[in-house]
Write an enzyme that holds these catalytic residues in place. Structure first.
Site, short mmCIF file in Angstrom:
data_model
loop_
_atom_site.label_atom_id
_atom_site.label_comp_id
_atom_site.label_asym_id
_atom_site.label_seq_id
_atom_site.Cartn_x
_atom_site.Cartn_y
_atom_site.Cartn_z
N LYS A 21 -15.63 -19.45 -6.75
CA LYS A 21 -15.99 -20.69 -6.05
C LYS A 21 -15.91 -20.51 -4.53
O LYS A 21 -16.80 -20.93 -3.81
CB LYS A 21 -15.05 -21.84 -6.44
CG LYS A 21 -15.06 -22.21 -7.90
CD LYS A 21 -14.20 -23.45 -8.15
CE LYS A 21 -12.74 -23.30 -7.77
NZ LYS A 21 -11.96 -22.34 -8.57
N ARG A 96 -10.51 -31.69 -9.79
CA ARG A 96 -9.96 -30.81 -10.81
C ARG A 96 -9.45 -31.59 -12.01
O ARG A 96 -8.96 -30.99 -12.96
CB ARG A 96 -8.79 -30.02 -10.22
CG ARG A 96 -9.11 -28.57 -9.86
CD ARG A 96 -7.87 -28.01 -9.23
NE ARG A 96 -7.77 -26.59 -9.26
CZ ARG A 96 -8.03 -25.78 -8.22
NH1 ARG A 96 -8.51 -26.28 -7.11
NH2 ARG A 96 -7.83 -24.49 -8.32
N ARG A 168 -1.33 -13.51 -3.12
CA ARG A 168 -0.80 -14.87 -3.30
C ARG A 168 0.17 -14.93 -4.46
O ARG A 168 -0.09 -14.36 -5.51
CB ARG A 168 -1.97 -15.84 -3.56
CG ARG A 168 -2.60 -16.39 -2.31
CD ARG A 168 -3.92 -17.06 -2.59
NE ARG A 168 -3.89 -18.00 -3.71
CZ ARG A 168 -4.96 -18.68 -4.13
NH1 ARG A 168 -6.13 -18.52 -3.52
NH2 ARG A 168 -4.86 -19.51 -5.14
N ARG A 179 -2.39 -20.80 -14.92
CA ARG A 179 -3.47 -21.54 -14.23
C ARG A 179 -4.71 -21.66 -15.12
O ARG A 179 -5.41 -22.67 -15.09
CB ARG A 179 -3.82 -20.84 -12.91
CG ARG A 179 -2.73 -21.03 -11.85
CD ARG A 179 -2.90 -20.10 -10.68
NE ARG A 179 -4.08 -20.37 -9.89
CZ ARG A 179 -4.64 -19.48 -9.08
NH1 ARG A 179 -4.15 -18.25 -8.97
NH2 ARG A 179 -5.68 -19.81 -8.37
#
Ligand code: AMP
Length: 229
Positions: A21, A96, A168, A179
């Site tokens: 994205k 989301r 990250r 996730r």
């Protein structure tokens, strides 16, 4: 109507973590002069700056959970007010959840915008886990690299600002698996949500090269909107 650079288009990019994205949103913004609204980047900069939002969001993000809807909705409402009417906007990472989608459908008309396209980037979990495992980002300028497919020139540091690249915390394998589950439970229902409202979701295969995906994204948008590139 002209092409994708005509004023005021509003496009949502949805996809699991690692689907591309951020990369595709940035390419669209550069090619067509669109603004980007990237909620993950807004949250990461709030954390760096030590704001109240950053303090509240941090633990959720580190754990790979979603930041509560009310914080996200307030953030997006505030950002939207600053956007020039005559430029397109691509949403990356918002909505989301169904509650966020509902809030967006109220917020857009309040700034005289309407939704033009919802585009879903799809990829298999195995592809996503590998991609995210290779992802590194610059803590200073936010540029994202991939050690497999798009490495920096000098190992471990940013080509633009020479800062040491980060892996990250939420890109570590266990958190990535979490996730993906959060995406399946809370974000996937958005597709049915839009389709139930007779709003088509443009499904694009996100597994190819950056260029293949870019071509497919532009193709899906132009044919949906009935415009030339
Ligand atoms: P991203 O960079 O889009 O992968 O986002 C990183 C993290 O920021 C997510 O895993 C969430 O913790 C948080 N986040 C970003 N956008 C949202 C959103 N719209 N709703 C809730 N949490 C979000």
């Amino acid at each position: 109507m002209t092409g994708l650079d005509r004023g005021g288009l509003t496009v949502i990019l949805i996809g699991p973590p690692g689907a591309g994205k951020g990369t595709q949103g940035a390419l669209l913004a550069t090619a067509f002069g669109w603004e980007r609204l990237v909620t993950g980047d807004l949250l990461r900069s709030a954390i760096r700056e030590g704001t109240e939002l950053g303090k509240r969001a941090r633990a959720y993000m580190d754990a790979g959970d979603l930041v509560p809807d009310e914080l996200m909705i307030a953030l997006v409402q505030e950002r939207l007010r600053g956007f020039p009417f005559d430029r397109g906007v691509v949403f990356d990472g918002f909505p989301r959840t169904v509650a966020q989608a509902d809030a967006l459908s109220v917020a857009l008309p309040s700034v005289e915008r309407s939704l033009d396209a919802v585009l879903l980037l799809e990829a298999a979990d195995a592809v996503l886990v590998k991609r995210i495992g290779g992802r590194r980002s610059c803590p200073q300028c936010g540029r994202v690299y991939n050690v497999y497919s798009d490495p920096p020139i000098s190992d471990g540091s940013c080509d633009e600002c020479a800062a040491r690249l980060d892996h990250r915390k939420d890109d570590h394998p266990d958190t990535v698996r979490h996730r993906l589950k959060v995406y399946a439970d809370l974000t996937e229902p958005l597709m049915a949500h839009y389709e139930d409202r007779a709003f088509p979701v443009l499904r694009v295969n996100g597994e190819g090269s950056l260029e293949q995906v870019r071509t497919a994204v532009v193709g899906a948008l132009t044919s949906h909107l009935g415009v030339e590139v």
